[in-house]
Design a protein around this motif. Structure first.
Motif, PDB file in Angstrom:
ATOM      1  N   ASP A   1       5.608  12.778  -3.457  1.00 30.06           N
ATOM      2  CA  ASP A   1       5.676  11.358  -3.778  1.00 30.06           C
ATOM      3  C   ASP A   1       4.959  10.546  -2.697  1.00 30.06           C
ATOM      4  N   SER A   2       4.370   9.454  -3.110  1.00 26.40           N
ATOM      5  CA  SER A   2       3.735   8.518  -2.175  1.00 26.40           C
ATOM      6  C   SER A   2       4.790   7.572  -1.645  1.00 26.40           C
TER       7      SER A   2
ATOM      8  N   LYS B 236       0.363   8.868   1.714  1.00 28.27           N
ATOM      9  CA  LYS B 236       0.716  10.211   1.295  1.00 28.27           C
ATOM     10  C   LYS B 236       0.951  11.054   2.533  1.00 28.27           C
TER      11      LYS B 236
ATOM     12  N   ARG C   5       0.847  -1.188   0.000  1.00 32.55           N
ATOM     13  CA  ARG C   5       0.000   0.000   0.000  1.00 32.55           C
ATOM     14  C   ARG C   5       0.883   1.239   0.000  1.00 32.55           C
ATOM     15  N   THR C   6       0.351   2.371  -0.503  1.00 26.89           N
ATOM     16  CA  THR C   6       1.084   3.637  -0.488  1.00 26.89           C
ATOM     17  C   THR C   6       0.353   4.618   0.423  1.00 26.89           C
TER      18      THR C   6
ATOM     19  N   ARG D 147       5.752   3.852  -0.250  1.00 28.51           N
ATOM     20  CA  ARG D 147       5.299   2.474  -0.359  1.00 28.51           C
ATOM     21  C   ARG D 147       5.509   1.764   0.971  1.00 28.51           C
TER      22      ARG D 147
END
Length: 479
Positions: A109-110, A103, A100-101, A112
Motif C-alpha cells: 500500500d502507498s 511507496k 502526495r503518496t 498518504r
C-alpha cells in the motif's frame, strides 16, 4: 555549538533588530508533515522512520530542509517537523508534499502524506489580557509589561570589548530592546551569583549551573505597555539571527512569553532581595565560620607544630645526650687506646733503648776488637811497608851500585880505551922514538912495565865481577 543554533545561508527575509550587535530577526518557516501508516498484518514487521524521512527529502528536491525530525510516532501515523530556509521554500515544500503518496519497500500500500505550515506557538494579546484579568492579586502587582526570554545565546549579547565574552551584558541587552521602547528594568539571573542559591519560589526560575550554559534567560520590563506590545509583535513567528565578524550567520529558536510569575514585581524583587541578603549573611557567616575554622585549624596546626617542635627538640636533646654518651665512650676508648699506645711506645722505647745499649756495648766491643785487629793489621802493614821500603831502598842502592859499577865499567873501559889509545900513541911515539932514537931499550922496559900494570888491572876487574855476582843473589833472597 549549541543545538538551538543553526547555520543560516539565506538572509533574504531577515529584519534588523540591533545592527551594532549583529542581531536580526528572521521569519520561521516550519512545516508539519504527517504520514498515514498502513495496518501491519505481519507480526514483527516495522516501518523505518529513516526510510520515510528519506522518501520525504527526495520528494521535495531541489528544495531542502534545514532540519527534519520526528515529533510524534504512533501505529497509525508518523508526524515530522521540518524547517526550511525561507517561507517561499516552505510553500514549495508544502505544495510538493501535501496529498502526495509514497511507496515503501516491503509494503504493497502507498502511504498518504499531508503537509501544512506549523502554527506558531506564541502568546497573543488575548492570552495575556485574559491572564492578567484572571489574576487575583490585581493590576498593581502584575501587568503586561515584562517579557520572559529563554535560550538566548550568551555570546550574541556579550560585550565585544569584554574579555569574558561567554557571559551576557545587561547594557547590550538593554540597548537591543530599547528599539521597542524605554526599558524600566532588566534582570539576567545568570549574572546574579546568589540566584542559584535561591529557592524556585523566590526567584521564579529554575536553577542553573554557572560557567556551563551557552544560553541564558532574561526578564525585560518596559516603561510603557506599547513597548511591550511592539516587542511581542516583533518576535512573533521569528527566529533570532546573528551575523558574526566573519560574515557567517546563525539562527536560534528563542522561547518568548510574557511574564506569568510577576518576576519583576516589587513583592518578588523584595523577596529576592531579602533572600539575597539572607544568603549574603549566610555567606558571611559561612566565611566567618570558615575563617574561624581556618584560624582554629591554623591554631591547631600551630599547636601541632609547637608540639612537633617540642618533640623534635626532645628527640634532638635525647639524640644529643646519646651522642654525648657515645662521644664519652668514644673518648674513653680513645684515651684507653692512647694510654695503651703510650705504654706500648714506652715499652718499645725502653726495649729500643735496651737494645741500643746492648748494640752500643756490642759496638764498643766490636770497635775495640776492630781497633786491635786494625792495629795488628796496621802494624803488619807498617812492617810490610818498612820491609817494602827497605827492599826499595836496597833495590835503589843495588841499582845505584849497579849504575855506579856500570859507570865505573864505562869509565874503566873509557879509561882503558884512553889508556890504550894513549899507550898506543905512546908506543907509537916510543917506537918512533926508539926507531928514531937510540933509546929503544928504555922504551921496551917501559912497555914491559906497562904490560905488567895492565895485567894487574885485569885481575882487579875479575875480582870486582866475582863480588858483584855474589851480592845480587843475596839481595834477592832478602826481598
Amino acid at each position: 555549538m549549541n543545538t538551538t543554533m543553526q547555520l543560516c545561508t539565506d538572509t533574504s527575509e531577515s529584519q534588523v533588530l540591533f545592527e551594532a550587535q549583529g542581531l536580526y530577526l528572521k521569519p520561521m518557516a516550519k512545516t508539519s508533515i504527517s504520514v498515514q501508516l498502513p495496518q501491519l498484518k505481519m507480526p514483527g514487521k516495522s516501518i523505518s522512520n529513516w526510510e520515510v524521512m528519506e522518501k520525504i527529502k527526495a520528494g521535495i528536491k531541489p528544495n531542502q530542509f534545514t532540519t527534519l525530525k520526528v515529533s510524534k510516532s504512533t501505529l497509525e501515523f508518523i508526524r515530522f517537523e521540518g524547517e526550511a530556509e525561507n517561507r517561499t521554500q516552505l510553500k514549495n515544500i508544502n505544495s510538493r508534499l501535501d496529498n502526495r503518496t509514497i511507496k515503501l519497500s516491503g509494503f504493497p500500500d502507498s502511504l498518504r502524506v499531508r503537509a501544512a505550515e506549523t502554527k506558531v506557538n506564541f502568546p497573543t494579546r488575548q492570552d495575556w489580557d485574559s491572564f492578567f484579568r484572571d489574576v487575583k492579586s490585581g493590576n498593581d502587582e502584575t501587568r503586561p509589561d515584562t517579557i520572559h526570554f529563554q535560550q538566548l545565546p550568551c555570546r550574541w549579547f556579550a560585550n565585544k570589548v569584554d574579555l569574558m565574552q561567554d557571559r551576557p551584558d545587561e547594557d547590550v541587552l538593554k540597548g537591543v530592546f530599547t528599539t521597542f521602547g524605554s526599558i524600566k528594568c532588566i534582570d539576567i539571573p545568570m549574572l546574579d551569583p546568589y540566584r542559584r542559591e535561591m529557592t524556585r519560589s523566590a526567584s521564579g526560575i529554575q536553577t542553573f549551573s554557572f560557567g556551563q550554559d551557552l544560553t541564558f534567560e532574561a526578564f525585560v520590563q518596559f516603561q510603557e505597555y506599547i513597548g511591550f506590545v511592539k516587542a511581542m509583535d516583533a518576535f512573533k513567528g521569528m527566529k533570532l539571527m546573528h551575523k558574526n565578524e566573519d560574515g557567517k550567520c546563525f539562527t536560534a529558536n528563542v522561547k518568548i512569553d510574557f511574564d506569568r510569575t510577576n518576576h519583576l514585581g516589587e513583592k518578588n524583587v523584595r523577596k529576592r532581595r531579602l533572600e539575597r541578603e539572607k544568603l549574603i549573611q549566610l555567606e558571611k557567616e559561612r566565611e566567618d565560620r570558615v575563617r574561624k575554622e581556618r584560624e582554629a585549624e591554623g591554631k591547631r596546626k600551630e599547636d601541632e607544630r609547637m608540639r612537633q617542635e617540642n618533640e623534635d627538640k626532645e628527640r634532638e636533646l635525647k639524640r644529643e645526650i646519646k651522642l654525648q654518651k657515645r662521644e664519652e665512650r668514644r673518648r674513653r676508648k680513645e684515651e684507653k687506646k692512647k694510654r695503651l699506645e703510650k705504654e706500648k711506645k714506652l715499652a718499645l722505647k725502653l726495649s729500643m733503648e735496651e737494645r741500643i745499649k746492648v748494640e752500643n756495648e756490642r759496638k764498643i766491643v766490636a770497635e775495640r776488637l776492630l781497633g786491635v785487629l786494625f792495629n795488628k793489621i796496621k802494624i803488619k802493614k807498617q812492617k810490610e811497608e818498612i820491609r817494602y821500603r827497605m827492599a826499595l831502598e836496597r833495590e835503589k842502592l843495588l841499582k845505584k851500585r849497579d849504575e855506579k859499577i856500570e859507570q865505573l865499567k864505562h869509565e874503566e873501559l873509557a879509561a882503558e880505551k884512553r889508556e890504550k889509545n894513549q899507550l898506543v900513541k905512546q908506543e907509537h911515539v916510543l917506537r918512533e922514538k926508539i926507531l928514531q932514537n937510540l933509546q929503544l931499550k928504555r922504551e921496551e922496559e917501559q912497555r914491559e912495565r906497562l904490560r905488567h900494570e895492565l895485567s894487574g888491572r885485569t885481575k882487579l876487574k875479575s875480582v870486582l865481577v866475582a863480588a858483584k855476582n855474589e851480592t845480587i843473589p843475596k839481595l834477592k833472597s832478602q826481598t
